[in-house]
Enzyme design. Structure first.
Site, PDB file in Angstrom:
ATOM      1  N   ASP A  56      39.040  97.877  15.613  1.00 54.27           N
ATOM      2  CA  ASP A  56      40.349  97.089  15.911  1.00 54.27           C
ATOM      3  C   ASP A  56      41.046  97.838  16.825  1.00 54.27           C
ATOM      4  O   ASP A  56      41.618  99.297  16.977  1.00 54.27           O
ATOM      5  CB  ASP A  56      41.010  97.692  14.582  1.00 54.27           C
ATOM      6  N   GLU A 140      35.617 115.329  43.280  1.00 56.08           N
ATOM      7  CA  GLU A 140      35.826 117.059  43.357  1.00 56.08           C
ATOM      8  C   GLU A 140      37.176 117.242  42.123  1.00 56.08           C
ATOM      9  O   GLU A 140      38.026 116.445  42.054  1.00 56.08           O
ATOM     10  CB  GLU A 140      36.589 117.297  43.922  1.00 56.08           C
ATOM     11  N   GLU A 142      39.148 119.508  39.716  1.00 54.23           N
ATOM     12  CA  GLU A 142      39.783 119.970  39.324  1.00 54.23           C
ATOM     13  C   GLU A 142      40.184 120.830  38.184  1.00 54.23           C
ATOM     14  O   GLU A 142      41.303 119.744  37.168  1.00 54.23           O
ATOM     15  CB  GLU A 142      41.196 120.968  40.077  1.00 54.23           C
ATOM     16  N   GLU A 225      39.311 128.071  41.829  1.00 53.09           N
ATOM     17  CA  GLU A 225      40.247 127.203  42.405  1.00 53.09           C
ATOM     18  C   GLU A 225      40.905 128.445  42.542  1.00 53.09           C
ATOM     19  O   GLU A 225      41.174 129.362  42.232  1.00 53.09           O
ATOM     20  CB  GLU A 225      40.451 126.166  42.190  1.00 53.09           C
ATOM     21  N   GLU A 233      36.506 124.393  39.655  1.00 49.12           N
ATOM     22  CA  GLU A 233      36.392 123.221  40.951  1.00 49.12           C
ATOM     23  C   GLU A 233      35.344 122.360  40.479  1.00 49.12           C
ATOM     24  O   GLU A 233      33.972 123.412  40.706  1.00 49.12           O
ATOM     25  CB  GLU A 233      36.843 122.880  41.841  1.00 49.12           C
ATOM     26  N   HIS A 282      40.705 115.272  44.812  1.00 51.91           N
ATOM     27  CA  HIS A 282      40.388 114.283  46.471  1.00 51.91           C
ATOM     28  C   HIS A 282      39.060 113.134  45.256  1.00 51.91           C
ATOM     29  O   HIS A 282      37.894 113.619  44.569  1.00 51.91           O
ATOM     30  CB  HIS A 282      39.772 115.124  46.443  1.00 51.91           C
ATOM     31  N   ARG A 353      43.479 119.018  56.321  1.00 55.28           N
ATOM     32  CA  ARG A 353      43.876 118.727  54.859  1.00 55.28           C
ATOM     33  C   ARG A 353      45.390 118.632  54.412  1.00 55.28           C
ATOM     34  O   ARG A 353      45.439 118.646  53.298  1.00 55.28           O
ATOM     35  CB  ARG A 353      43.368 120.145  54.361  1.00 55.28           C
ATOM     36  N   GLU A 373      38.020 111.059  52.428  1.00 54.74           N
ATOM     37  CA  GLU A 373      39.075 111.728  51.417  1.00 54.74           C
ATOM     38  C   GLU A 373      40.254 111.295  51.120  1.00 54.74           C
ATOM     39  O   GLU A 373      40.771 111.327  52.006  1.00 54.74           O
ATOM     40  CB  GLU A 373      38.070 113.194  51.964  1.00 54.74           C
ATOM     41  N   ARG A 375      43.099 111.978  49.115  1.00 52.92           N
ATOM     42  CA  ARG A 375      43.534 113.511  48.339  1.00 52.92           C
ATOM     43  C   ARG A 375      44.444 113.522  47.432  1.00 52.92           C
ATOM     44  O   ARG A 375      45.514 114.619  46.715  1.00 52.92           O
ATOM     45  CB  ARG A 375      44.303 114.953  49.711  1.00 52.92           C
TER      46      ARG A 375
END
Length: 484
Positions: A56, A140, A142, A225, A233, A282, A353, A373, A375
């Protein structure tokens, strides 16, 4: 004939595995998992060929109206797994399959355009226009595992309580708790602590064991982490689009089930603790043509191909609009602030980073590991929509040859506004409302796959959350302004 053989093979596996119930999983527009369970003795070939008449859709947020709500769940046979005993206290044996959603167009049964797995599949089909065969993803995840979370005055009334509301977080690792000093972790002090300070290593290993043993999902690594009070993580090994997304949904659900079994509370809410780091998701990604990594160029100083650079250009160009999908809650923007290792700057870097897009540089001359990557995302994102949106943004960059400029080498967190202007570095949206506005004005790159109707409906539903949030007094506001 092949399909019937696959169906019969699945029915044989259910019988041979002595399965009592089969759970059929799917997610709604916002990635929330839903499940319907059917006794194995009630299943037959018809259910797998024509689908289950069990949905439904008017009762699922963001799906259909009550007058046109009948939909089919068609099992994806390739996703059959036996569930871990923790799902039923070991009393029964259960299996699980993801289901694809179908509706009627008046003549035939067709895929539902708000089925998240369908949207991801349609995005993958776009790869063929670029002579690419697959996209690979390495998420990744977390999250926090707390001993207890209390909502006041009650779970139902905490959101809109005329008499006030609040919450408390209990954790044996928390610096605000009395108790065993050997397990205490300070704010921002939780990166890679060993036992006994890391109180959750056993739970994480149990999760990783079950993830591989039962779901067939390979884990690259797990660890505590940066944040206190149980931030964890789990990194998943690369997989293709649907398998990676199914894996994220499976792992998130198992984390919650395992935590509850241990008398704890797991949450993927990005920022539950003031003054500490928040949870991200990430996403590592690469494009492939057969066995050739299209993002790899051994002659480039960063070993990144021109296709990879254009892909980054697309991500950066659409970064503000992507936030509405990659960071889809009001709480998401309590993470996207300076000084907490969050990527608030729209730029890219090699091994940097502090940028929104990072090109990892661990191994030189390794084609298999070359990737980018992203982030920005957090784990509240609907992973299917997120992968689809990132892929479409990157492909748009390739199609339009969007140059991302030179990579930024400096620590962007320490840059002055003048330095950021010099490098042409802008900022991500400050609120969900701003992100939704960016998506509404920059949705063309998504429309061929998501459809304009879907994007408009998504924005409307999310804006209602923003409106409710804006009207709700918080404990911080009361403490700041009650005596003015």
């Amino acid at each position: 004939m092949v399909w019937k053989m696959m169906v019969q093979d699945t029915l044989d596996r259910i019988k041979n595995n002595k399965i009592d119930f089969v759970d059929f999983w799917f997610v709604d527009v916002f990635g929330e998992l839903h499940s319907v369970s059917i006794p194995s003795y009630s299943l037959n070939e018809e259910h797998f060929v024509n689908g289950l008449e069990k949905l439904d859709a008017s009762s699922i947020r963001g799906f259909k109206s009550v007058n046109k709500s009948d939909m089919l769940l068609v099992p994806d046979l390739s996703t059959y797994v036996v569930l871990p005993p923790v799902y039923d206290d070991g009393q029964r044996k259960n299996a699980r399959m993801f289901a694809n959603l179908y509706e009627s167009d008046g003549k035939n049964e067709i895929r539902y355009n708000r089925d998240s797995r369908f949207i991801a599949s349609k995005a993958v089909e776009k790869l063929g226009k670029f002579r690419l065969t697959k996209a690979m993803w390495g998420p990744e995840l977390e999250f926090f595992i707390f001993d207890k979370v209390n909502l006041f005055p009650s779970a139902m009334g905490a959101m809109h309580s005329y008499g006030g509301s609040g919450y408390s977080i209990k954790s044996s690792e928390a610096p605000w708790e009395g108790g065993n000093a050997s397990t205490r972790i300070g704010l921002k002090g939780g990166y890679y602590p060993a036992q006994p300070r890391d109180t959750l290593e056993g739970i994480r290993k149990d999760i990783c064991d079950d993830v591989y043993r039962y779901f067939g999902i390979k884990v690259e690594a797990q660890h505590h982490e940066v944040a206190t009070s149980g931030q964890c993580e789990i990194n998943l090994l690369y997989n293709d689009t649907l398998a990676a997304a199914d894996g994220v949904v499976s792992v998130k659900n198992l984390v919650k089930v395992k935590a509850r079994k241990m008398g704890k509370v797991a949450t993927f809410m990005p920022k539950p603790i003031y003054g500490d780091n928040a949870s991200a998701m990430h996403i590592h990604q690469s494009l492939w043509n057969g066995n050739k990594n299209a993002m790899y160029d051994p002659d480039d100083v960063s070993e990144l191909s021109q296709i990879g650079r254009y892909y980054i250009g697309g991500l950066l160009d659409h970064a503000s609009a992507l936030c509405a999908i990659s960071n889809p809650t009001t709480n998401s923007y309590k993470r996207l602030v300076p000084d907490f290792e969050a990527p608030v700057n729209i730029c890219w870097g090699v091994g940097n980073r502090s940028s929104a897009v990072r090109v990892p540089m661990y191994l030189h001359g390794n084609e298999y590991s070359k990737r980018i990557e992203y982030r920005v995302p957090d784990p509240t994102a609907n992973i299917y929509l997120l992968e689809a949106a990132l892929l479409l943004a990157g492909l748009d960059g390739i199609h339009n040859k969007k140059d991302p400029g030179d990579p930024v080498e400096e620590n962007i967190y320490q840059m002055t506004p003048e330095q950021k202007r010099k490098y042409n570095i802008s900022s991500l949206p400050y609120t969900l409302h701003d992100a939704l506005g960016s998506l509404q004005s920059d949705k063309k790159f998504l429309e061929d796959v998501f459809t304009s109707d879907f994007v408009d409906s998504y924005v409307e539903m999310k804006n209602s959350e923003c409106k409710s949030f804006a009207q709700t007094p918080t404990a911080w506001e009361v403490s700041m302004y009650i005596d003015v």
